[in-house]
Design an enzyme around this catalytic site. Sequence first.
Site, PDB file in Angstrom:
ATOM      1  N   LYS A  12       6.759   3.030 -10.189  1.00 64.38           N
ATOM      2  CA  LYS A  12       5.645   3.341  -9.296  1.00 64.38           C
ATOM      3  C   LYS A  12       4.352   3.422 -10.095  1.00 64.38           C
ATOM      4  O   LYS A  12       3.317   2.873  -9.698  1.00 64.38           O
ATOM      5  CB  LYS A  12       5.929   4.685  -8.607  1.00 64.38           C
ATOM      6  CG  LYS A  12       4.938   5.052  -7.520  1.00 64.38           C
ATOM      7  CD  LYS A  12       5.092   6.518  -7.130  1.00 64.38           C
ATOM      8  CE  LYS A  12       6.011   6.732  -5.975  1.00 64.38           C
ATOM      9  NZ  LYS A  12       5.952   8.126  -5.450  1.00 64.38           N
ATOM     10  N   GLU A  36       7.058  18.643  -2.758  1.00 63.86           N
ATOM     11  CA  GLU A  36       7.309  17.820  -1.578  1.00 63.86           C
ATOM     12  C   GLU A  36       7.587  18.699  -0.370  1.00 63.86           C
ATOM     13  O   GLU A  36       8.701  19.170  -0.180  1.00 63.86           O
ATOM     14  CB  GLU A  36       8.490  16.868  -1.824  1.00 63.86           C
ATOM     15  CG  GLU A  36       8.162  15.837  -2.877  1.00 63.86           C
ATOM     16  CD  GLU A  36       8.761  14.449  -2.614  1.00 63.86           C
ATOM     17  OE1 GLU A  36       9.156  14.153  -1.468  1.00 63.86           O
ATOM     18  OE2 GLU A  36       8.828  13.668  -3.583  1.00 63.86           O
ATOM     19  N   ASP A  65       3.047   9.281  -2.150  1.00 61.91           N
ATOM     20  CA  ASP A  65       4.324   9.565  -1.515  1.00 61.91           C
ATOM     21  C   ASP A  65       4.628   8.421  -0.568  1.00 61.91           C
ATOM     22  O   ASP A  65       3.831   8.110   0.320  1.00 61.91           O
ATOM     23  CB  ASP A  65       4.310  10.891  -0.762  1.00 61.91           C
ATOM     24  CG  ASP A  65       5.732  11.351  -0.457  1.00 61.91           C
ATOM     25  OD1 ASP A  65       6.394  11.849  -1.378  1.00 61.91           O
ATOM     26  OD2 ASP A  65       6.190  11.159   0.682  1.00 61.91           O
ATOM     27  N   SER A  66       5.759   7.764  -0.793  1.00 60.23           N
ATOM     28  CA  SER A  66       6.075   6.577  -0.009  1.00 60.23           C
ATOM     29  C   SER A  66       7.441   6.696   0.639  1.00 60.23           C
ATOM     30  O   SER A  66       8.270   7.497   0.210  1.00 60.23           O
ATOM     31  CB  SER A  66       6.060   5.334  -0.903  1.00 60.23           C
ATOM     32  OG  SER A  66       4.798   5.155  -1.480  1.00 60.23           O
ATOM     33  N   GLY A 141      13.889   0.936  -6.044  1.00 64.46           N
ATOM     34  CA  GLY A 141      14.243   1.508  -4.741  1.00 64.46           C
ATOM     35  C   GLY A 141      14.821   0.482  -3.775  1.00 64.46           C
ATOM     36  O   GLY A 141      15.782  -0.229  -4.088  1.00 64.46           O
ATOM     37  N   HIS A 168       2.554  -1.737   0.631  1.00 66.37           N
ATOM     38  CA  HIS A 168       2.065  -0.440   1.105  1.00 66.37           C
ATOM     39  C   HIS A 168       1.243   0.251   0.010  1.00 66.37           C
ATOM     40  O   HIS A 168       0.153   0.742   0.245  1.00 66.37           O
ATOM     41  CB  HIS A 168       3.276   0.410   1.515  1.00 66.37           C
ATOM     42  CG  HIS A 168       4.413   0.387   0.512  1.00 66.37           C
ATOM     43  ND1 HIS A 168       4.914  -0.785   0.000  1.00 66.37           N
ATOM     44  CD2 HIS A 168       5.105   1.376  -0.096  1.00 66.37           C
ATOM     45  CE1 HIS A 168       5.879  -0.501  -0.871  1.00 66.37           C
ATOM     46  NE2 HIS A 168       6.006   0.792  -0.940  1.00 66.37           N
ATOM     47  N   ARG A 169       1.787   0.245  -1.213  1.00 70.04           N
ATOM     48  CA  ARG A 169       1.116   0.898  -2.338  1.00 70.04           C
ATOM     49  C   ARG A 169      -0.181   0.173  -2.691  1.00 70.04           C
ATOM     50  O   ARG A 169      -1.214   0.803  -2.940  1.00 70.04           O
ATOM     51  CB  ARG A 169       2.077   0.925  -3.539  1.00 70.04           C
ATOM     52  CG  ARG A 169       1.537   1.599  -4.791  1.00 70.04           C
ATOM     53  CD  ARG A 169       2.659   1.960  -5.744  1.00 70.04           C
ATOM     54  NE  ARG A 169       3.567   2.904  -5.113  1.00 70.04           N
ATOM     55  CZ  ARG A 169       4.799   2.581  -4.671  1.00 70.04           C
ATOM     56  NH1 ARG A 169       5.282   1.373  -4.848  1.00 70.04           N
ATOM     57  NH2 ARG A 169       5.537   3.483  -4.064  1.00 70.04           N
TER      58      ARG A 169
END
Length: 184
Positions: A12, A36, A65-66, A141, A168-169
Amino acid sequence: RRLYMVTHNDRKFLEASLILKPYGIELQQIKAEKLEVQDEDVVRIAEVAARHAYEQFRVPLIVDDSGLYIDALNGFPGPYSSFFLEKVGLGGVLKLLSGVTNRRACFRTGLAYADEGGVRTFAGEVCGSIAESPRGSGGFGYDPLFVPEGHSRTFAEMGVEEKDSMSHRGRALRAFAEWYLKRS
Ligand code: ITT
């Protein structure tokens, strides 16, 4: 100016560093556990985590946070993506979807920036479908299972830059970078 990212996840961090590089933003990793909270919304989770991390580290930082939201599972695993993958693996995801024709899913990123002025949030999303079997060795992932809309390869079959260009990121971080560079 230095910018930090609080994450345990090296992949990430690598993706985020590459996404922010063209903006002249150099990212440094703080390898720590982020707080979290339980919430359906990754943006809200990131916001609370960033505020908490800023209290602790007192340096300008971002938190990502994904999660993967699968339509046929009413959005599950969403914010529980990390826990779910750890427990059942990609095989567990495929089992849940066996015989299911609606394979639509979206990745979402909640991105939060915190400094002495407070917290600012951004979001990014990419939709696509869950493959019938895992393909590719890149990414991390759920990448071997996720085929973005308009493409036939999974994220894990793409190079990191190609994934970043549509992920998305990538979307959340580019929105952040545009804002960050425009501030005084
Ligand atoms: P940090 O909390 O330390 O940042 P993490 O991996 O636990 O790292 P998340 O809480 O955001 O990160 O969990 C998201 C999980 O969702 C992650 O473990 C992956 O399994 C999955 N995920 C997130 N982004 C992904 C991506 O770009 N490709 C594939 N899977 C992803």
